[in-house]
Design an enzyme around this catalytic site. Structure first.
Site, PDB file in Angstrom:
ATOM      1  N   SER A   1      29.112 130.029 -68.190  1.00 48.03           N
ATOM      2  CA  SER A   1      30.217 129.110 -67.908  1.00 48.03           C
ATOM      3  C   SER A   1      29.932 127.709 -68.449  1.00 48.03           C
ATOM      4  CB  SER A   1      30.515 129.090 -66.404  1.00 48.03           C
ATOM      5  OG  SER A   1      31.660 128.331 -66.121  1.00 48.03           O
TER       6      SER A   1
ATOM      7  N   ASP B   1      36.755 124.970 -69.397  1.00 49.93           N
ATOM      8  CA  ASP B   1      35.304 125.028 -69.273  1.00 49.93           C
ATOM      9  C   ASP B   1      34.741 125.980 -70.331  1.00 49.93           C
ATOM     10  OD1 ASP B   1      36.116 127.435 -68.146  1.00 49.93           O
ATOM     11  OD2 ASP B   1      34.725 127.351 -66.464  1.00 49.93           O
TER      12      ASP B   1
ATOM     13  N   ASP C   1      37.703 130.154 -68.254  1.00 51.31           N
ATOM     14  CA  ASP C   1      38.421 130.766 -67.133  1.00 51.31           C
ATOM     15  C   ASP C   1      38.975 129.703 -66.179  1.00 51.31           C
ATOM     16  OD1 ASP C   1      35.979 130.000 -66.054  1.00 51.31           O
ATOM     17  OD2 ASP C   1      35.671 131.848 -64.920  1.00 51.31           O
TER      18      ASP C   1
END
Length: 454
Positions: free
Chosen positions: A99, A243, A247
């Site tokens: 992420s 990000d 997501d």
């Protein structure tokens, strides 16, 4: 390598430093364990743009195929594109991403068929136990007929599906600045927005897992400074930041001012309720704004409050049959997207709402942003339980004050509320406060911080 899985197997995913904490050898074992725990004949795998991602994904594929699972590799993708593939193909899935973490990190987000989450209580503990068993003894024995590994491109199908869920074909033309942060939004946004009445101004669309421009975490104010400036320079209608694995999305208005995720949750909730005839359940976590349940009720829906964390949101989505869910962290969940979170679909809803009327975004979101919030404030403490007990003692029994302990401690009155939650991984307490006006919010925020830091 001597791996300590307690350091990398988290509540919802696998995450750690490569190669210090985990590597391709371990990824292969995770692939075999995933195949065994899910019992799947076939799985789907995707990965982000981090330098270590392709090798880790390939190793995971080998491990799963070695135990007989056919593997579909979709290559570079966003996390919600992997969820799309899991849902559309009805296969368990694994996404290689960390992420917004720095480049040296990587991880695996896993799901069962239909994008159903895999967490500690839904398979991740069993996967960890198998990997630990194999590390201590013999590795898993490959089956006589291993599974196949094939490639498939799902980007166009993913984009087309999203466009069926939020119709932008008849909106007025919008100028949209998008900051992908050198993450997967740079891969997905051009295809998703292709052919729509949108003038796209791209920022940092080059895929680069070393994040040369800024950290790919738009919730940190310093990471949206470039976007805010560009929106003002371009005279754009809206700015959107994603990000690293795209997501989550974060929105700024035509002035470059941030739009709170709570306001986005309320706006999208109103649109989803309209789509479902003014009926439906909307999930929100307990530190989203009071605005969210108010807007939900005003639009005929039923708000349901949950603990913070995507596993709780997804569980409540499934239990209640909710049509939509939103979090303060800019995760947005849709029944029409297998109850999974997709920042891209939330962004399309905002564009559709903005382009479906003539006013600026600041005016549109004003009706969904009714209170003054503190944002999340972290404090390092020696004794989390002791500090929470001190807060409880300070407010318990006061007239007009309500306490609840659904997640940490929430203290509320007619004009304000605040929540204090302990971090699961660090010696921190997290404070979020909200009130009807700035002065009250400041007063209650400072009062709570004095006890937390006392």
């Amino acid at each position: 390598m001597a791996a300590d899985l307690s350091q990398i197997v988290k509540a919802y995913d696998v995450r750690g430093v490569v190669p210090d904490q985990w590597d391709e050898t371990l990824a292969e074992l995770f692939g075999a364990a995933f195949a065994q725990v899910t019992g799947a004949d076939a799985i789907v795998i995707g990965h982000d743009m981090r330098p270590s991602s392709p090798g880790l994904a390939d190793a995971f594929a080998r491990g799963a195929a070695g135990l007989g699972a056919d593997v579909t590799e979709i290559g570079l993708c966003s996390t919600d594109q992997l969820y799309y593939a899991s849902g559309a193909l009805n296969l368990p899935g694994a996404m290689f991403t960390a992420s917004h973490n720095p480049a040296k990190y990587n991880g695996i987000k896993m799901c069962r068929a239909g994008a159903a989450p895999v967490g500690q209580d839904t398979g991740l503990a069993e996967i960890r136990a198998l990997v630990e068993e194999w590390l201590d003894g013999e590795a898993p024995q490959p089956v006589e007929t291993p599974g196949t590994i094939t490639r498939r491109d799902t980007l166009e199908d993913y984009a087309a599906y999203l466009r069926t869920l939020a119709d932008l074909t008849s909106i007025r033309r919008l100028k949209v600045v998008v900051d992908a942060g050198n993450g997967m939004g740079g891969h997905t946004v051009p295809t998703v927005l292709a052919g729509l009445p949108v003038e796209l101004v791209p920022m940092y669309f080059e895929l680069d897992g070393t994040f040369p421009n800024h950290e790919a975490n738009p919730l940190d104010p310093k990471n949206i400074v470039d976007l805010q400036k560009r929106v003002r320079e371009e005279g754009a209608d809206i700015g959107i930041a994603f990000d690293g694995d795209a997501d989550r999305c974060f929105v700024v208005d035509e002035h470059g001012d941030p739009v709170t995720p709570s306001a986005i949750t309320a706006l999208v909730a109103a649109r989803e309720l309209a789509k479902h005839g003014g009926k439906g359940t909307i999930i929100h976590n307990l530190i989203t704004s009071w605005s969210v349940p108010e807007v939900v009720r005003e639009n005929g829906g039923t708000p349901v409050r949950t603990r913070v964390g995507h596993s709780f949101i997804k569980a409540e989505m499934a239990r209640t049959g909710a049509i939509f869910g939103g979090e303060h962290s800019a995760h947005y969940y849709f029944k029409d997207f297998w109850n999974a979170d997709t920042g891209m679909l939330a962004a399309l809803h905002v564009l559709a709402a903005l382009g479906g009327q003539e006013g600026p975004l600041s005016q549109l979101v004003a009706e969904y942003d009714r209170y003054v919030g503190s944002g999340e404030i972290n404090s390092t403490v020696d004794d989390q339980k002791g500090r929470l007990a001190a807060i409880k003692a300070a407010y318990e029994g006061r007239e007009g004050i309500e306490l609840d302990e659904l997640d940490g401690l929430t203290v509320s009155s007619a004009d304000w509320w605040f929540n204090v939650r302990p971090s699961n991984t660090e010696p921190l307490l997290r404070l979020n406060a909200e009130a009807r006006d700035e002065a009250t919010m400041t007063k209650i925020r400072d009062e709570a911080l004095e006890i937390i830091r006392g």
